[in-house]
Design an enzyme around this catalytic site. Structure first.
Site, PDB file in Angstrom:
ATOM      1  N   HIS A  59       1.811  82.866 130.936  1.00  0.00           N
ATOM      2  CA  HIS A  59       1.551  83.428 132.222  1.00  0.00           C
ATOM      3  C   HIS A  59      -0.154  83.619 132.199  1.00  0.00           C
ATOM      4  CE1 HIS A  59       1.539  87.640 134.695  1.00  0.00           C
ATOM      5  NE2 HIS A  59       1.199  86.503 135.424  1.00  0.00           N
ATOM      6  N   ASN A  91       2.482  92.899 134.411  1.00  0.00           N
ATOM      7  CA  ASN A  91       2.634  93.300 135.988  1.00  0.00           C
ATOM      8  C   ASN A  91       3.528  94.682 135.828  1.00  0.00           C
ATOM      9  OD1 ASN A  91       1.269  91.640 137.645  1.00  0.00           O
ATOM     10  ND2 ASN A  91       2.543  89.984 137.216  1.00  0.00           N
ATOM     11  N   GLU A 123      -0.110  85.531 128.659  1.00  0.00           N
ATOM     12  CA  GLU A 123       1.030  86.197 128.296  1.00  0.00           C
ATOM     13  C   GLU A 123       2.042  85.215 127.847  1.00  0.00           C
ATOM     14  OE1 GLU A 123       2.639  88.855 131.325  1.00  0.00           O
ATOM     15  OE2 GLU A 123       2.761  90.543 129.882  1.00  0.00           O
TER      16      GLU A 123
HETATM   17  N1  3HC Z   1     -14.045  80.004 137.400  1.00  0.00           N
HETATM   18  C1  3HC Z   1     -15.348  80.016 136.527  1.00  0.00           C
HETATM   19  N2  3HC Z   1     -15.878  80.912 136.269  1.00  0.00           N
HETATM   20  C2  3HC Z   1     -15.989  82.047 137.152  1.00  0.00           C
HETATM   21  C3  3HC Z   1     -14.914  82.153 137.938  1.00  0.00           C
HETATM   22  C4  3HC Z   1     -14.076  80.961 138.317  1.00  0.00           C
HETATM   23  N3  3HC Z   1     -13.075  80.743 139.394  1.00  0.00           N
HETATM   24  N4  3HC Z   1     -14.974  83.284 138.758  1.00  0.00           N
HETATM   25  C5  3HC Z   1     -15.916  84.146 138.045  1.00  0.00           C
HETATM   26  N5  3HC Z   1     -16.363  83.284 137.024  1.00  0.00           N
HETATM   27  C6  3HC Z   1     -17.426  83.731 136.087  1.00  0.00           C
HETATM   28  C7  3HC Z   1     -18.680  83.792 136.654  1.00  0.00           C
HETATM   29  O1  3HC Z   1     -19.526  82.831 136.727  1.00  0.00           O
HETATM   30  C8  3HC Z   1     -19.474  84.995 135.746  1.00  0.00           C
HETATM   31  O2  3HC Z   1     -20.069  84.338 134.639  1.00  0.00           O
HETATM   32  P1  3HC Z   1     -21.095  85.185 133.608  1.00  0.00           P
HETATM   33  O3  3HC Z   1     -20.557  86.217 132.974  1.00  0.00           O
HETATM   34  O4  3HC Z   1     -21.690  83.932 132.781  1.00  0.00           O
HETATM   35  O5  3HC Z   1     -22.323  85.471 134.598  1.00  0.00           O
HETATM   36  C9  3HC Z   1     -18.252  85.870 135.464  1.00  0.00           C
HETATM   37  O6  3HC Z   1     -17.149  85.069 135.474  1.00  0.00           O
HETATM   38  C10 3HC Z   1     -18.489  87.122 136.139  1.00  0.00           C
HETATM   39  O7  3HC Z   1     -18.297  86.449 137.753  1.00  0.00           O
HETATM   40  P2  3HC Z   1     -19.224  87.195 138.670  1.00  0.00           P
HETATM   41  O8  3HC Z   1     -20.632  87.534 138.343  1.00  0.00           O
HETATM   42  O9  3HC Z   1     -19.332  86.344 140.234  1.00  0.00           O
HETATM   43  O10 3HC Z   1     -18.344  88.353 139.336  1.00  0.00           O
HETATM   44  P3  3HC Z   1     -17.939  89.771 138.560  1.00  0.00           P
HETATM   45  O11 3HC Z   1     -18.658  90.344 137.617  1.00  0.00           O
HETATM   46  O12 3HC Z   1     -17.691  90.790 139.936  1.00  0.00           O
HETATM   47  O13 3HC Z   1     -16.653  89.227 138.005  1.00  0.00           O
HETATM   48  C11 3HC Z   1     -14.318  88.868 138.060  1.00  0.00           C
HETATM   49  C12 3HC Z   1     -15.645  88.818 138.918  1.00  0.00           C
HETATM   50  C13 3HC Z   1     -14.150  88.026 136.773  1.00  0.00           C
HETATM   51  C14 3HC Z   1     -13.293  88.288 138.989  1.00  0.00           C
HETATM   52  C15 3HC Z   1     -14.225  90.416 137.643  1.00  0.00           C
HETATM   53  O14 3HC Z   1     -14.309  91.218 138.825  1.00  0.00           O
HETATM   54  C16 3HC Z   1     -12.867  90.866 137.159  1.00  0.00           C
HETATM   55  O15 3HC Z   1     -12.551  90.454 135.726  1.00  0.00           O
HETATM   56  N6  3HC Z   1     -11.764  91.509 137.948  1.00  0.00           N
HETATM   57  C17 3HC Z   1     -10.384  91.545 137.383  1.00  0.00           C
HETATM   58  C18 3HC Z   1      -9.605  90.293 137.524  1.00  0.00           C
HETATM   59  C19 3HC Z   1      -8.207  90.673 137.212  1.00  0.00           C
HETATM   60  O16 3HC Z   1      -7.641  91.754 136.746  1.00  0.00           O
HETATM   61  N7  3HC Z   1      -7.308  89.521 137.133  1.00  0.00           N
HETATM   62  C20 3HC Z   1      -6.052  89.615 136.908  1.00  0.00           C
HETATM   63  C21 3HC Z   1      -5.138  89.789 137.974  1.00  0.00           C
HETATM   64  S1  3HC Z   1      -3.698  89.895 137.808  1.00  0.00           S
HETATM   65  C22 3HC Z   1      -3.063  88.263 137.490  1.00  0.00           C
HETATM   66  O17 3HC Z   1      -3.842  87.142 137.645  1.00  0.00           O
HETATM   67  C23 3HC Z   1      -1.577  88.033 137.111  1.00  0.00           C
HETATM   68  C24 3HC Z   1      -0.724  87.802 138.339  1.00  0.00           C
HETATM   69  O18 3HC Z   1       0.594  87.543 137.792  1.00  0.00           O
HETATM   70  C25 3HC Z   1      -0.581  88.868 139.505  1.00  0.00           C
END
Ligand code: 3HC
Length: 284
Positions: free
Chosen positions: A141, A191, A153
């Protein structure tokens, strides 16, 4: 066993991220989609995310090209899995689609191949029973965005054997991820903990306690969450959140997991978050 080649089934949000991290770690990927246009979209997302990494000087152009070059597209499941050591399935969370995919994989993948599912809500034990090798079946996961989030996970079904677990644990480390073992239970750990928080945030909005923006500000500034729960719900997809809450509600028969009425209404209205352009926020 070393995983030398992997098949990733499904090139959507999770699938393209999973293909990205395997290919970047040097493990060639057979990316399996149902239509060329979906595969093209997945490849262009991977390229965009690799470009972002080049721009941030995390990788160079050569690494980007080598990564893209080690992904081969297949439009047929049986063809795409016949020479791999590990299959990671990331198709929609629909039991009939999963069954049809797993039956084909089980018939065509080599006997030694490990079968992994990226499901966020369906029982690993149930998916494993769709194959003739439940001991080689496991949950892998990943978290969105996959190239960024460190966690995998690893979910052990009732019959997953130790060797399968060890290989998947080692492989996850090669992807530069941190594997955390959990046993099969509704919502696993991630989750089961995350969704009640998101649900409660939606109750707060639905009951007029605060606006979506203010609920998110509370959690970002007060609890240091990178995104507030409602922005995160939009990012995950409100339909996915609702599906997972229903799995928790039905799995435990406990009213504490009942989905917030506002969440149900928003899904009924087709406001699913980022992917439809509207959820708790607008994404025009
Ligand atoms: N691919 C590669 N790199 C990426 C990326 C992608 N798709 N998206 C973001 N990045 C990188 C950026 O380049 C940046 O790199 P840096 O640290 O070297 O500058 C870093 O990640 C942070 O991105 P941003 O500066 O553009 O934006 P933020 O600082 O706002 O971060 C985020 C964005 C990483 C999405 C952050 O907001 C975050 O961690 N959010 C929480 C995400 C989360 O909780 N995810 C889990 C969801 S639950 C799930 O997936 C499970 C399912 O079962 C529901």
């Amino acid at each position: 066993m070393d995983v030398k080649k992997v098949a990733v089934i499904g090139g959507g949000t999770m699938g393209n991220g999973i293909a990205h991290v395997f290919a970047m770690s040097g493990i060639p990927v057979n990316l399996i989609e149902t239509k060329q246009e979906f595969a093209d979209r997945a490849l262009s997302t991977i390229e965009k995310n690799l470009d972002r990494m080049v721009k941030k000087e995390k990788i160079n152009e050569d690494k980007k090209n080598a990564t893209l070059g080690s992904i081969t597209v297949f439009l047929d499941v049986s063809e795409g899995v016949k020479d791999v050591d590990l299959v990671v399935e990331a198709v929609p969370e629909n039991i009939d689609i999963k069954r049809s995919v797993w039956e084909k994989v089980d018939a065509a993948a080599p006997d030694h191949a490990i079968l992994g599912s990226n499901t966020s809500s369906i029982s690993i034990t149930k998916l494993a029973s769709m194959t003739g090798r439940p001991e080689k079946f496991i949950g892998m996961h990943f978290f969105n965005p996959v190239p960024v989030m460190k966690l995998v996970e690893i979910v052990r079904g009732l019959e997953t054997d130790d060797e399968t677990y060890k290989i998947v644990e080692e492989t996850s480390k090669k992807l530069n991820k941190v594997p955390v073992p959990v046993n099969d239970a509704p919502g696993f750990v991630s989750n089961r903990v995350l969704m009640p928080m998101i649900n409660e945030a939606i109750f707060c909005v639905g009951e007029g306690v605060a606006t979506a923006e203010n609920v998110d500000e509370v959690m970002k500034l007060g609890m240091a969450h990178p995104m507030g729960p409602l922005r995160l719900a939009d990012f995950i997809g409100l339909d996915v959140c609702l599906d997972i809450l229903n799995v928790l509600y039905e799995g435990f028969k406990d009213p504490k997991y009942r989905p917030a009425p506002l969440l149900v209404k928003m899904v009924d209205a087709g406001k699913l978050g980022n992917k439809t352009g509207e959820g708790f926020y607008n994404y025009d």
